[in-house]
Design a protein around this motif. Structure first.
Motif, PDB file in Angstrom:
ATOM      1  N   PRO A 243      49.930  -3.532  32.910  1.00 46.33           N
ATOM      2  CA  PRO A 243      51.126  -3.587  33.761  1.00 46.33           C
ATOM      3  C   PRO A 243      52.098  -4.706  33.406  1.00 46.33           C
ATOM      4  O   PRO A 243      53.249  -4.686  33.837  1.00 46.33           O
ATOM      5  N   GLU A 244      51.656  -5.681  32.605  1.00 43.21           N
ATOM      6  CA  GLU A 244      52.531  -6.793  32.251  1.00 43.21           C
ATOM      7  C   GLU A 244      53.148  -6.636  30.859  1.00 43.21           C
ATOM      8  O   GLU A 244      54.324  -6.920  30.663  1.00 43.21           O
ATOM      9  N   VAL A 245      52.358  -6.176  29.889  1.00 48.69           N
ATOM     10  CA  VAL A 245      52.830  -6.076  28.504  1.00 48.69           C
ATOM     11  C   VAL A 245      52.386  -4.747  27.898  1.00 48.69           C
ATOM     12  O   VAL A 245      51.960  -4.687  26.749  1.00 48.69           O
ATOM     13  N   GLY A 246      52.502  -3.674  28.660  1.00 49.70           N
ATOM     14  CA  GLY A 246      51.951  -2.393  28.246  1.00 49.70           C
ATOM     15  C   GLY A 246      52.856  -1.525  27.407  1.00 49.70           C
ATOM     16  O   GLY A 246      52.469  -0.417  27.040  1.00 49.70           O
ATOM     17  N   GLU A 247      54.058  -1.982  27.080  1.00 51.59           N
ATOM     18  CA  GLU A 247      54.968  -1.137  26.301  1.00 51.59           C
ATOM     19  C   GLU A 247      55.736  -1.978  25.289  1.00 51.59           C
ATOM     20  O   GLU A 247      56.218  -3.073  25.615  1.00 51.59           O
TER      21      GLU A 247
END
Length: 446
Positions: A243-247
């Motif tokens: 949710p913080e660095v997922g993309e």
């Protein structure tokens, strides 16, 4: 009490005998307000009385603020409403390419739905892009209402007119409707080799988006889902979209004033809360990922061989296009080794098509809606989103179905390994459990 004043017209620096009337009233801060241009004293007084009535009712809008130009307010709105970097870049592109050429110097109060609808019909772009431009304009106009520059947003809730009776500006993209049969996915994976081919497999069998796969860190691979079930526990391996660095986002950077700052390639949160999720991984893919991680030296699972993030265009040009579309053989020349030619497998196939493929497989398997939406990272519409939730039985059934799709495709291809010449045992897939071939309607239905 509102009043009116004469305003004499000036010619060559000297007042003339001709005049108009200016409305005057007392603003909420106690200072006099004014608005010029009335033909009669009565009209000016009536306008001033209207302003004072609105002030007393607490709904007064300063006429001077209503005259602010759309472009000036839009730039302030963009600063005040920060979004993910890619979203900001898309908004600035819409404003500069489509909205500002027509509306930048138009006063907020002069914008009407009739004119906006007429304008969007004539835009030289795809209808969906015109819709995005109108939607952005409406958001900015709502911001003007919130900032007390307008009393109402004339664009809010309006349904735009769609073009009819004319040819579309561009042909429909056929790849919007593509999905890949499992045999095609396996052939692509074999052709691309263990590291890149595994990225193709993972996309088709988990539904990872391009940015999600490119950002996948080994710490988020093969975690374990554990749920109470039948007096014991249901467990399965998962891939986590962080949710913080997922993309991995790739876009043209802009500063707060909209000035271009160059290419940005960085990790960001997924574009919405639904895309941050845990994806159940079928057994064959879990084993392939485990063996890949045993020999892969980098933190990110699907990065370049040197350990840096792929740019989407480079990945597509170097791998997906030649693998799907085919390529010519090259002979050895000075400074370049020979290469084998490739026949086409599925021309035009994209990584986005492979994400579509996963959801198509889910539909084929009859995966329950609550689980299908959850695994794809989509927001399920309607009240059922609140009342229905995935169960361990649903999860087990989905995993069994995906495993079956893989095994049948391997049997149809008469393969026992995806990469039979992999240099390391860690890159070899698990053997088939039950090779099958679909030969008729009854077996396909089963």
């Amino acid at each position: 009490m509102a009043w009116a004043e004469k305003v004499y017209k000036v010619r060559k620096g000297k007042p003339t005998s001709k005049y108009t009337w200016r409305a005057r009233w007392t603003k909420p801060d106690g200072k006099p307000g004014s608005w010029p241009g009335f033909e009669t004293k009565k009209l000016a007084e009536k306008y001033g009385e209207k302003q004072e009535a609105a002030i007393q009712a607490g709904r007064w809008i300063d006429p001077a603020l209503q005259q602010e130009k759309f472009g000036a307010f839009a730039r302030r709105w963009m600063k005040a409403k920060p979004k993910r970097g890619a979203t900001v870049a898309k908004r600035w592109n819409l404003l500069e390419q489509h909205v500002f050429p027509r509306w930048e110097h138009v006063a907020l109060i002069d914008i009407t739905w009739f004119d906006v609808d007429d304008w969007q019909l004539a835009l030289p772009c795809e209808s969906v892009t015109a819709g995005h431009a109108v939607s952005l304009m409406s958001s900015i106009m709502t911001g003007a209402v919130d900032a007390r520059h307008l009393e109402v947003n004339p664009l809010f809730g309006r349904r735009r007119t769609l073009p009819t009776g004319t040819a579309p500006t561009k042909p429909k993209k056929t790849d919007e409707e593509k999905w890949a049969p499992p045999e095609v996915v396996l052939q692509m994976a074999r052709r691309l080799g263990p590291a890149v081919g595994l990225h193709v497999l993972a996309t088709a069998f988990t539904g990872l988006g391009w940015g999600e796969g490119a950002a996948l860190h080994r710490d988020n691979v093969l975690r374990t889902r554990r749920q109470a079930h039948d007096g014991g526990w249901f467990e399965c391996p998962i891939i986590r979209v962080d949710p913080e660095v997922g993309e991995l986002a790739e876009y043209e950077g802009r500063d707060a004033d909209g000035e271009k700052t160059g290419l940005v390639l960085q990790l960001e949160p997924p574009k919405n809360g639904n895309r941050a999720r845990d994806i159940d991984v079928p057994p064959f893919l879990a084993e392939l990922l485990e063996r890949h991680l045993q020999v892969w030296p980098h933190g990110y699972v699907f990065c370049t061989p040197s350990g840096v993030f792929w740019r989407r265009s480079n990945f597509t040009r170097a791998h997906i296009r030649p693998a799907a579309d085919g390529r010519e053989a090259l002979e050895t020349v000075r400074g370049r080794a020979a290469r084998a030619g490739w026949e086409p497998i599925m021309p035009g196939l994209t990584m986005r098509d492979l994400r579509h493929t996963h959801d198509t497989y889910q539909d084929q398997l009859g995966v329950k809606a609550s689980l299908a939406y959850d695994q794809a990272g989509h927001l399920r519409p309607g009240i059922k989103r609140i009342y229905q939730h995935p169960t361990p039985e649903m999860r087990a059934e989905r995993l069994k179905g995906l495993q079956g799709i893989y095994e049948r495709a391997m049997g149809n291809l008469k393969w026992t390994e995806i990469w039979p010449e992999a240099p390391d045992l860690a890159q070899r897939p698990r053997p088939l459990n039950s090779p099958q071939t679909i030969t008729g309607e009854s077996e396909a239905a089963a």
